[in-house]
Scaffold this motif. Structure first.
Motif, short mmCIF file in Angstrom:
data_model
loop_
_atom_site.label_atom_id
_atom_site.label_comp_id
_atom_site.label_asym_id
_atom_site.label_seq_id
_atom_site.Cartn_x
_atom_site.Cartn_y
_atom_site.Cartn_z
N UNK A 1 0.79 -1.19 0.10
CA UNK A 1 -0.09 0.08 -0.18
C UNK A 1 1.03 1.08 -0.12
N UNK A 2 0.81 1.99 -0.91
CA UNK A 2 1.75 3.30 -1.26
C UNK A 2 1.42 4.39 -0.23
N UNK A 3 0.48 4.24 0.75
CA UNK A 3 0.23 5.29 1.85
C UNK A 3 1.22 4.77 2.84
N UNK A 4 1.72 3.61 2.91
CA UNK A 4 2.80 3.39 3.98
C UNK A 4 4.27 3.44 3.53
N UNK A 5 4.29 3.73 2.40
CA UNK A 5 5.91 3.85 1.90
C UNK A 5 6.51 5.01 2.51
N UNK A 6 8.00 4.52 3.02
CA UNK A 6 8.76 5.67 3.47
C UNK A 6 9.88 5.86 2.38
N UNK A 7 10.12 6.91 1.80
CA UNK A 7 11.13 6.79 0.63
C UNK A 7 12.35 7.50 1.13
N UNK A 8 12.32 8.46 2.12
CA UNK A 8 13.48 8.96 2.88
C UNK A 8 13.18 9.02 4.15
N UNK A 9 14.39 9.21 4.90
CA UNK A 9 14.27 9.73 6.33
C UNK A 9 13.69 11.14 6.42
N UNK A 10 13.50 11.81 5.35
CA UNK A 10 12.84 13.14 5.22
C UNK A 10 11.75 13.37 4.48
N UNK A 11 10.97 12.33 4.52
CA UNK A 11 9.58 12.34 3.89
C UNK A 11 8.54 13.44 4.11
N UNK A 12 8.54 13.62 5.52
CA UNK A 12 7.57 14.62 6.17
C UNK A 12 7.60 15.97 5.62
N UNK A 13 9.27 16.24 5.82
CA UNK A 13 9.59 17.57 5.35
C UNK A 13 9.62 17.90 3.72
N UNK A 14 10.08 16.86 3.14
CA UNK A 14 9.93 16.73 1.39
C UNK A 14 8.29 17.37 1.24
#
Length: 168
Positions: free
Chosen positions: A55-68
């Motif tokens: 499920x793409x909603x749970x993917x974490x792409x980087x440690x900075x996802x929130x900021x990006x």
């Protein structure tokens, strides 16, 4: 331009360290272009297989996802995510908006400026017609937004993960 299939394993190994050197050091060397293309295609293949699997909603792409994601939506609140218009992205006006966005992640996001393939239409797979060359940070920003806002939700039903070709 050399075709990807024309690059030998020895050339790939030799090129690994070369790819980390400053771009100003290179002319239009076909073997370097082929290595960049292969690296971008491998990244696209891995990412799409992940989209097909979880499920793409749970993917974490980087440690900075929130900021990006937050910065992206602050700067580009109305950017249409389902179908990216390459001309808008790369127009002089688009570059004026994107450049400062991208540069603020220099030193924070590894490989932020690497050439990366982005699907123009989020409902499709990577193909010659549906791929745009962007920077890695643009890819992260757009794909994080697509994942969080539900644009990539249909991928798992429409596509199945593909076996990757073994690398020598």
């Amino acid at each position: 331009m050399a075709r990807i299939g024309d690059v030998t394993a020895d050339q790939l190994i030799a090129g690994t360290s070369v790819l980390s050197r400053p771009a100003e050091e290179f002319d239009n060397d076909p073997s370097v272009e082929a290595m960049w293309a292969m690296k971008a295609m491998e990244h696209a293949e891995v990412y799409f297989n992940i989209l097909c699997s979880v499920d793409p909603k749970f993917l974490k792409l980087t440690p900075h996802d929130e900021q990006i994601y937050k910065t992206f939506r602050d700067v580009f609140p109305d950017l249409k995510l389902d179908k990216i218009n390459e001309d808008e992205l790369k127009s002089p006006e688009g570059k004026i908006k994107w450049r400062p966005f991208c540069e603020q992640f220099k030193g924070l996001v590894e490989d932020y400026s690497f050439g990366t393939l982005l699907r123009a239409d989020c409902e499709g797979d990577y193909s010659e017609e549906n791929s745009i060359l962007t920077t890695r940070i643009q890819f992260y920003a757009i794909e994080l937004a697509r994942n969080r806002e539900g644009f990539n939700d249909g991928i798992r039903q429409k596509y199945k993960p593909k076996r990757t070709t073994e690398k020598s």
